[in-house]
Design a protein around this motif. Structure first.
Motif: not given
Length: 78
Positions: A5-9, A14, A16, A19, A21, A57
């Motif tokens: 999935r795409i996550t915000l780190t 900052r 995209l 990661a 799951t 990630v």
């Protein structure tokens, strides 16, 4: 089947990221990604389940830093 999935780190800046799951049908964690273990004490310790690697990630796109509203001017650009 892919479980990415795409996550915000937010670290180190900052961005995209893609990661891993937890497996949704895992019998050990029921898709939560963490399992409880302990040695008979009242508060169990929590650790990642074998179906998921939280360190897996990949950075996709760094995002520009946000400016605070105080950095903007009310004057027209020209």
């Amino acid at each position: 089947m892919s479980r990415l999935r795409i996550t915000l780190t937010h670290w180190p800046r900052r961005a995209l990221a893609l990661a891993d799951t937890p497996r949704p049908n895992c019998p050990d964690c029921d898709g939560e990604g963490f399992t409880a273990y302990g040695y008979g004490d009242d508060k169990p310790e929590w650790g990642p389940c074998h179906c998921w690697d939280p360190t897996r990630v990949r950075l996709l796109l760094p995002l520009p830093s946000r400016n605070s509203p105080a950095d903007y001017s009310d004057e027209p650009p020209f």
